[in-house]
Design a protein around this motif. Sequence first.
Motif, PDB file in Angstrom:
ATOM      1  N   GLY A  85      21.716  30.629   8.386  1.00  0.00           N
ATOM      2  CA  GLY A  85      21.370  30.682   9.788  1.00  0.00           C
ATOM      3  C   GLY A  85      22.201  31.416  10.480  1.00  0.00           C
ATOM      4  O   GLY A  85      23.189  31.941  10.286  1.00  0.00           O
ATOM      5  N   VAL A  86      21.947  31.256  11.834  1.00  0.00           N
ATOM      6  CA  VAL A  86      22.854  32.022  12.692  1.00  0.00           C
ATOM      7  C   VAL A  86      24.211  31.550  12.691  1.00  0.00           C
ATOM      8  O   VAL A  86      25.165  32.532  12.845  1.00  0.00           O
ATOM      9  CB  VAL A  86      22.152  32.042  14.271  1.00  0.00           C
ATOM     10  N   ASP A  87      24.492  30.293  12.609  1.00  0.00           N
ATOM     11  CA  ASP A  87      25.989  30.026  12.526  1.00  0.00           C
ATOM     12  C   ASP A  87      26.394  30.264  11.533  1.00  0.00           C
ATOM     13  O   ASP A  87      27.697  30.712  11.383  1.00  0.00           O
ATOM     14  CB  ASP A  87      25.697  28.307  12.760  1.00  0.00           C
ATOM     15  N   GLY A  88      25.870  30.112  10.288  1.00  0.00           N
ATOM     16  CA  GLY A  88      26.492  30.411   8.933  1.00  0.00           C
ATOM     17  C   GLY A  88      26.887  31.936   9.196  1.00  0.00           C
ATOM     18  O   GLY A  88      27.988  32.508   8.827  1.00  0.00           O
ATOM     19  N   LEU A  89      25.879  32.951   9.516  1.00  0.00           N
ATOM     20  CA  LEU A  89      26.214  34.202   9.748  1.00  0.00           C
ATOM     21  C   LEU A  89      27.398  34.830  10.450  1.00  0.00           C
ATOM     22  O   LEU A  89      27.983  35.487  10.046  1.00  0.00           O
ATOM     23  CB  LEU A  89      25.006  34.991  10.302  1.00  0.00           C
ATOM     24  N   LEU A  90      27.377  34.197  11.821  1.00  0.00           N
ATOM     25  CA  LEU A  90      28.459  34.507  12.635  1.00  0.00           C
ATOM     26  C   LEU A  90      29.637  33.959  12.236  1.00  0.00           C
ATOM     27  O   LEU A  90      30.761  34.607  12.440  1.00  0.00           O
ATOM     28  CB  LEU A  90      28.127  33.619  13.957  1.00  0.00           C
ATOM     29  N   ALA A  91      29.777  32.822  11.398  1.00  0.00           N
ATOM     30  CA  ALA A  91      31.072  32.450  10.781  1.00  0.00           C
ATOM     31  C   ALA A  91      31.555  33.292   9.616  1.00  0.00           C
ATOM     32  O   ALA A  91      32.623  33.573   9.430  1.00  0.00           O
ATOM     33  CB  ALA A  91      30.918  31.104  10.198  1.00  0.00           C
ATOM     34  N   ALA A  92      30.431  33.721   8.796  1.00  0.00           N
ATOM     35  CA  ALA A  92      30.901  34.748   7.671  1.00  0.00           C
ATOM     36  C   ALA A  92      31.116  36.197   8.061  1.00  0.00           C
ATOM     37  O   ALA A  92      32.246  36.860   7.509  1.00  0.00           O
ATOM     38  CB  ALA A  92      29.606  34.952   6.688  1.00  0.00           C
ATOM     39  N   LYS A  93      30.547  36.278   9.301  1.00  0.00           N
ATOM     40  CA  LYS A  93      30.930  37.913   9.769  1.00  0.00           C
ATOM     41  C   LYS A  93      31.166  37.872  11.288  1.00  0.00           C
ATOM     42  O   LYS A  93      30.349  38.062  12.269  1.00  0.00           O
ATOM     43  CB  LYS A  93      29.659  38.872   9.636  1.00  0.00           C
ATOM     44  N   PRO A  94      32.464  37.488  11.679  1.00  0.00           N
ATOM     45  CA  PRO A  94      32.762  37.457  13.068  1.00  0.00           C
ATOM     46  C   PRO A  94      32.568  38.621  14.016  1.00  0.00           C
ATOM     47  O   PRO A  94      32.397  38.409  14.991  1.00  0.00           O
ATOM     48  CB  PRO A  94      34.116  36.851  12.843  1.00  0.00           C
ATOM     49  N   ALA A  95      32.476  39.813  13.103  1.00  0.00           N
ATOM     50  CA  ALA A  95      32.481  41.097  13.914  1.00  0.00           C
ATOM     51  C   ALA A  95      30.780  40.854  14.715  1.00  0.00           C
ATOM     52  O   ALA A  95      30.935  41.463  15.823  1.00  0.00           O
ATOM     53  CB  ALA A  95      32.483  42.175  13.082  1.00  0.00           C
ATOM     54  N   ILE A  96      30.001  40.337  14.015  1.00  0.00           N
ATOM     55  CA  ILE A  96      28.705  40.467  14.631  1.00  0.00           C
ATOM     56  C   ILE A  96      28.786  39.462  15.872  1.00  0.00           C
ATOM     57  O   ILE A  96      28.290  39.807  16.855  1.00  0.00           O
ATOM     58  CB  ILE A  96      27.748  39.544  13.683  1.00  0.00           C
ATOM     59  N   GLY A  97      29.641  38.560  16.033  1.00  0.00           N
ATOM     60  CA  GLY A  97      29.833  37.677  17.232  1.00  0.00           C
ATOM     61  C   GLY A  97      30.368  38.414  18.308  1.00  0.00           C
ATOM     62  O   GLY A  97      30.187  38.063  19.440  1.00  0.00           O
ATOM     63  N   LEU A  98      31.129  39.579  18.036  1.00  0.00           N
ATOM     64  CA  LEU A  98      31.743  40.314  19.105  1.00  0.00           C
ATOM     65  C   LEU A  98      30.594  41.301  19.755  1.00  0.00           C
ATOM     66  O   LEU A  98      30.894  41.978  20.605  1.00  0.00           O
ATOM     67  CB  LEU A  98      32.701  41.170  18.554  1.00  0.00           C
ATOM     68  N   THR A  99      29.426  41.563  18.938  1.00  0.00           N
ATOM     69  CA  THR A  99      28.560  42.503  19.745  1.00  0.00           C
ATOM     70  C   THR A  99      27.541  41.499  20.670  1.00  0.00           C
ATOM     71  O   THR A  99      27.925  40.410  20.978  1.00  0.00           O
ATOM     72  CB  THR A  99      27.356  42.867  18.815  1.00  0.00           C
ATOM     73  N   THR A 100      27.069  42.189  21.467  1.00  0.00           N
ATOM     74  CA  THR A 100      26.032  41.611  22.637  1.00  0.00           C
ATOM     75  C   THR A 100      24.970  40.622  21.964  1.00  0.00           C
ATOM     76  O   THR A 100      25.038  39.719  22.250  1.00  0.00           O
ATOM     77  CB  THR A 100      25.421  42.784  23.537  1.00  0.00           C
ATOM     78  N   ALA A 101      24.591  41.155  20.784  1.00  0.00           N
ATOM     79  CA  ALA A 101      23.416  40.322  20.056  1.00  0.00           C
ATOM     80  C   ALA A 101      24.076  38.938  19.660  1.00  0.00           C
ATOM     81  O   ALA A 101      23.600  38.023  19.750  1.00  0.00           O
ATOM     82  CB  ALA A 101      22.974  41.350  19.138  1.00  0.00           C
ATOM     83  N   GLY A 102      25.453  39.275  19.028  1.00  0.00           N
ATOM     84  CA  GLY A 102      25.911  38.131  18.756  1.00  0.00           C
ATOM     85  C   GLY A 102      26.440  37.084  19.676  1.00  0.00           C
ATOM     86  O   GLY A 102      26.322  35.956  19.518  1.00  0.00           O
ATOM     87  N   GLU A 103      27.085  37.572  20.727  1.00  0.00           N
ATOM     88  CA  GLU A 103      27.404  36.965  21.940  1.00  0.00           C
ATOM     89  C   GLU A 103      26.078  36.006  22.774  1.00  0.00           C
ATOM     90  O   GLU A 103      26.364  34.693  22.982  1.00  0.00           O
ATOM     91  CB  GLU A 103      27.884  37.836  23.195  1.00  0.00           C
ATOM     92  N   HIS A 104      24.965  36.584  22.467  1.00  0.00           N
ATOM     93  CA  HIS A 104      23.945  35.976  23.026  1.00  0.00           C
ATOM     94  C   HIS A 104      22.874  35.237  21.915  1.00  0.00           C
ATOM     95  O   HIS A 104      21.835  34.817  22.297  1.00  0.00           O
ATOM     96  CB  HIS A 104      22.935  36.896  23.697  1.00  0.00           C
ATOM     97  N   ARG A 105      23.376  35.477  20.574  1.00  0.00           N
ATOM     98  CA  ARG A 105      22.699  34.858  19.587  1.00  0.00           C
ATOM     99  C   ARG A 105      21.570  35.260  19.634  1.00  0.00           C
ATOM    100  O   ARG A 105      20.295  34.537  19.256  1.00  0.00           O
ATOM    101  CB  ARG A 105      22.884  33.360  19.723  1.00  0.00           C
ATOM    102  N   ARG A 106      21.436  36.603  19.842  1.00  0.00           N
ATOM    103  CA  ARG A 106      19.879  37.265  20.005  1.00  0.00           C
ATOM    104  C   ARG A 106      19.622  37.673  18.636  1.00  0.00           C
ATOM    105  O   ARG A 106      19.725  38.869  18.478  1.00  0.00           O
ATOM    106  CB  ARG A 106      19.815  38.178  21.054  1.00  0.00           C
TER     107      ARG A 106
END
Length: 366
Positions: free
Chosen positions: A314-335
């Motif tokens: 899910g979103v949580d697992g993806l952001l944990a596995a790929k922290p770089a995605i969390g640094l994007t606008t989409a990642g920050e907004h979980r969009r």
Amino acid sequence: MTRALRACLAAVATLALLVGCAAPGASDPVTPSTGIADDRPLAELDLYPDPRTVEGPSTAVVADAEITPIADDPVQTLPATVVSHDPGGDREVRVTDTSRVLALDLAGSLAATVWGLGLGDSLVGRDMSTTFPGTEDLPVVTSGAHAVNAESVLALRPTLVLTDGTIGPRDVLEQLRASGVTVVFLANEPSFDGAAQLARDVAAALGVGELGERLADRITAEVDDTIAQIAQIAPASDDAKLRVMFLYLRGGSGIYYLFGEESGASRLITALGARDLASELGWSGEVPMTDEAMIAADPDLILVMTDGLASAGGVDGLLAAKPAIGLTTAGEHRRFVDMADGVVLSFGPRSAAVLDALARSLYAAP
């Protein structure tokens, strides 16, 4: 699209409810929440004031997954001689019997097209990605790796196999030919124009050429009408448009690919009135995701396949596995907007419905 990667693309997906959010304020970020799919025309929906400020994931679902045949009782003209685009080169193939058909590809587009031509009753089996209503009881002849099982196919006594070469292995298809089964390889470009041409080509192989033209015209007209409706609700200026990327995931296998031109994703994104960042960056086909590429692209929204997102936790697992995605606008907004694996890139009779469902997730608050 490379064969190695396409062998991972389609899987049986379970439809979920379309989720969105309550009507937002003019400037505050908004958060999608579970709701019931809205069947109002796109222009009558409650739109986000700025789709770039939306927060939280959502699932896009085709409201009506049924495929309406272009004719109820087609009259066939057989035999039909068609060109089969074999991996080893084109060859003429004579089709004499279409009473027992298998239409096999990664996205389920071929079976959907057979159904759309009004010849769904001739289907005797299906691939894993053929999940539209009416096919549930057909036996599945492909494995989890989307490989054809020769014994399962022969047990169904098919008289015709239609495929586009995206599933195999090739020697199995040759084995079918050697056993007397007619096999036709069809070109299947992942695009809206490709969907219309596929209707013509499948119809030619089934001896209903005129119906192929009618189905192609219907696909084109429905897609054009839906794109026109989307243009009424999507931001007009490039600066205000959603900046979107399509991310292909198989978390258990550590597969993370960005889809660019020639994958079908770019045509989908631009038809949605959004900016396809992969194309803007000059990426062609499928590109392995790197942290640098993702951060440099900085999408507002990331499109994913439903099962793919689930495979990453899910979103949580993806952001944990790929922290770089969390640094994007989409990642920050979980969009993230996900759609069933066997639907989102299955260009065919449901193309307009796919666009409509995605547009609702991108732009509308139910």
